[in-house]
Design a protein around this motif. Structure first.
Motif, PDB file in Angstrom:
ATOM      1  N   ARG A 165       0.387   7.624  -5.996  1.00  0.00           N
ATOM      2  CA  ARG A 165      -0.671   8.625  -5.830  1.00  0.00           C
ATOM      3  C   ARG A 165      -0.065   9.980  -5.456  1.00  0.00           C
ATOM      4  O   ARG A 165      -0.360  11.004  -6.069  1.00  0.00           O
ATOM      5  CB  ARG A 165      -1.636   8.143  -4.748  1.00  0.00           C
ATOM      6  CG  ARG A 165      -2.800   9.070  -4.490  1.00  0.00           C
ATOM      7  CD  ARG A 165      -3.710   8.503  -3.426  1.00  0.00           C
ATOM      8  NE  ARG A 165      -3.131   8.670  -2.105  1.00  0.00           N
ATOM      9  CZ  ARG A 165      -3.108   7.734  -1.158  1.00  0.00           C
ATOM     10  NH1 ARG A 165      -3.627   6.548  -1.374  1.00  0.00           N
ATOM     11  NH2 ARG A 165      -2.580   7.976   0.009  1.00  0.00           N
ATOM     12  N   ASP A 166       0.801   9.997  -4.438  1.00  0.00           N
ATOM     13  CA  ASP A 166       1.389  11.240  -3.945  1.00  0.00           C
ATOM     14  C   ASP A 166       2.269  11.939  -4.984  1.00  0.00           C
ATOM     15  O   ASP A 166       2.359  13.164  -5.005  1.00  0.00           O
ATOM     16  CB  ASP A 166       2.208  10.982  -2.678  1.00  0.00           C
ATOM     17  CG  ASP A 166       1.339  10.581  -1.491  1.00  0.00           C
ATOM     18  OD1 ASP A 166       0.095  10.733  -1.571  1.00  0.00           O
ATOM     19  OD2 ASP A 166       1.897  10.097  -0.486  1.00  0.00           O
ATOM     20  N   ASN A 167       2.922  11.145  -5.843  1.00  0.00           N
ATOM     21  CA  ASN A 167       3.801  11.709  -6.871  1.00  0.00           C
ATOM     22  C   ASN A 167       3.051  12.067  -8.150  1.00  0.00           C
ATOM     23  O   ASN A 167       3.670  12.453  -9.143  1.00  0.00           O
ATOM     24  CB  ASN A 167       4.948  10.737  -7.182  1.00  0.00           C
ATOM     25  CG  ASN A 167       5.900  10.598  -6.015  1.00  0.00           C
ATOM     26  OD1 ASN A 167       6.074  11.524  -5.232  1.00  0.00           O
ATOM     27  ND2 ASN A 167       6.520   9.435  -5.892  1.00  0.00           N
ATOM     28  N   GLY A 168       1.732  11.910  -8.125  1.00  0.00           N
ATOM     29  CA  GLY A 168       0.921  12.285  -9.285  1.00  0.00           C
ATOM     30  C   GLY A 168       1.023  11.334 -10.454  1.00  0.00           C
ATOM     31  O   GLY A 168       0.694  11.695 -11.582  1.00  0.00           O
ATOM     32  N   LYS A 169       1.482  10.122 -10.209  1.00  0.00           N
ATOM     33  CA  LYS A 169       1.628   9.137 -11.282  1.00  0.00           C
ATOM     34  C   LYS A 169       0.282   8.545 -11.692  1.00  0.00           C
ATOM     35  O   LYS A 169       0.086   8.180 -12.848  1.00  0.00           O
ATOM     36  CB  LYS A 169       2.564   7.993 -10.851  1.00  0.00           C
ATOM     37  CG  LYS A 169       3.929   8.448 -10.409  1.00  0.00           C
ATOM     38  CD  LYS A 169       4.756   8.923 -11.567  1.00  0.00           C
ATOM     39  CE  LYS A 169       6.159   9.246 -11.097  1.00  0.00           C
ATOM     40  NZ  LYS A 169       6.994   9.786 -12.129  1.00  0.00           N
ATOM     41  N   ILE A 170      -0.643   8.413 -10.729  1.00  0.00           N
ATOM     42  CA  ILE A 170      -1.985   7.918 -11.015  1.00  0.00           C
ATOM     43  C   ILE A 170      -3.005   8.828 -10.338  1.00  0.00           C
ATOM     44  O   ILE A 170      -2.749   9.368  -9.263  1.00  0.00           O
ATOM     45  CB  ILE A 170      -2.186   6.443 -10.569  1.00  0.00           C
ATOM     46  CG1 ILE A 170      -1.867   6.252  -9.094  1.00  0.00           C
ATOM     47  CG2 ILE A 170      -1.356   5.500 -11.430  1.00  0.00           C
ATOM     48  CD1 ILE A 170      -2.125   4.858  -8.569  1.00  0.00           C
ATOM     49  N   ARG A 171      -4.149   9.024 -10.993  1.00  0.00           N
ATOM     50  CA  ARG A 171      -5.198   9.893 -10.462  1.00  0.00           C
ATOM     51  C   ARG A 171      -6.039   9.134  -9.438  1.00  0.00           C
ATOM     52  O   ARG A 171      -6.217   7.917  -9.522  1.00  0.00           O
ATOM     53  CB  ARG A 171      -6.102  10.379 -11.593  1.00  0.00           C
ATOM     54  CG  ARG A 171      -5.431  11.405 -12.482  1.00  0.00           C
ATOM     55  CD  ARG A 171      -6.382  11.989 -13.506  1.00  0.00           C
ATOM     56  NE  ARG A 171      -6.959  11.005 -14.402  1.00  0.00           N
ATOM     57  CZ  ARG A 171      -6.403  10.585 -15.531  1.00  0.00           C
ATOM     58  NH1 ARG A 171      -5.242  11.047 -15.895  1.00  0.00           N
ATOM     59  NH2 ARG A 171      -7.011   9.713 -16.301  1.00  0.00           N
ATOM     60  N   LYS A 205       0.836  -1.203   0.000  1.00  0.00           N
ATOM     61  CA  LYS A 205       0.000   0.000   0.000  1.00  0.00           C
ATOM     62  C   LYS A 205       0.869   1.250   0.000  1.00  0.00           C
ATOM     63  O   LYS A 205       0.460   2.304  -0.490  1.00  0.00           O
ATOM     64  CB  LYS A 205      -0.953  -0.002   1.199  1.00  0.00           C
ATOM     65  CG  LYS A 205      -2.053  -1.029   1.045  1.00  0.00           C
ATOM     66  CD  LYS A 205      -3.151  -0.837   2.029  1.00  0.00           C
ATOM     67  CE  LYS A 205      -4.246  -1.865   1.744  1.00  0.00           C
ATOM     68  NZ  LYS A 205      -5.479  -1.610   2.431  1.00  0.00           N
ATOM     69  N   THR A 206       2.087   1.124   0.528  1.00  0.00           N
ATOM     70  CA  THR A 206       3.023   2.251   0.527  1.00  0.00           C
ATOM     71  C   THR A 206       3.406   2.613  -0.908  1.00  0.00           C
ATOM     72  O   THR A 206       3.478   3.796  -1.258  1.00  0.00           O
ATOM     73  CB  THR A 206       4.285   1.906   1.341  1.00  0.00           C
ATOM     74  OG1 THR A 206       3.888   1.518   2.657  1.00  0.00           O
ATOM     75  CG2 THR A 206       5.238   3.075   1.418  1.00  0.00           C
ATOM     76  N   THR A 207       3.652   1.607  -1.737  1.00  0.00           N
ATOM     77  CA  THR A 207       3.988   1.856  -3.141  1.00  0.00           C
ATOM     78  C   THR A 207       2.816   2.528  -3.850  1.00  0.00           C
ATOM     79  O   THR A 207       3.000   3.475  -4.615  1.00  0.00           O
ATOM     80  CB  THR A 207       4.353   0.541  -3.852  1.00  0.00           C
ATOM     81  OG1 THR A 207       5.463  -0.060  -3.176  1.00  0.00           O
ATOM     82  CG2 THR A 207       4.707   0.775  -5.313  1.00  0.00           C
TER      83      THR A 207
END
Length: 89
Positions: A55-61, A48-50
């Motif tokens: 999510r936090d790095n904006g890689k997926i919405r 879940k950390t990955t």
């Protein structure tokens, strides 16, 4: 009777292809927003950390309709996977 042996990766790729063809033939639509567990399965990650880092790095919405409910955009996950796919010659 013949037995066909497949490595795990080839087996799961075959299953994904069969499921995709069934969806296309029967016009089955995926949900636009999926749960954390579904997103992790689609991305083939166990942490879940990955998922949170993506999510936090904006890689997926994602969408957070309530404090403890986070849903992920299936299209952005597919885009992420496509962007990071490698061509094999």
């Amino acid at each position: 009777m013949e037995v066909i042996c497949l490595q795990d990766e080839a087996f799961y790729a075959l299953i994904e292809e069969v499921v995709q063809r069934i969806k296309e033939n029967y016009n089955v639509k995926e949900d636009k927003w999926i749960s954390s567990d579904e997103a992790m399965h689609k991305l083939r990650i166990n942490s879940k950390t990955t998922l949170q880092k993506l999510r936090d790095n904006g890689k997926i919405r994602f969408s957070q309709p309530e404090k403890k409910i986070i849903l992920y955009d299936i299209d952005s996950i597919n885009e992420y996977l496509t962007k990071h796919s490698k061509e094999v010659f």
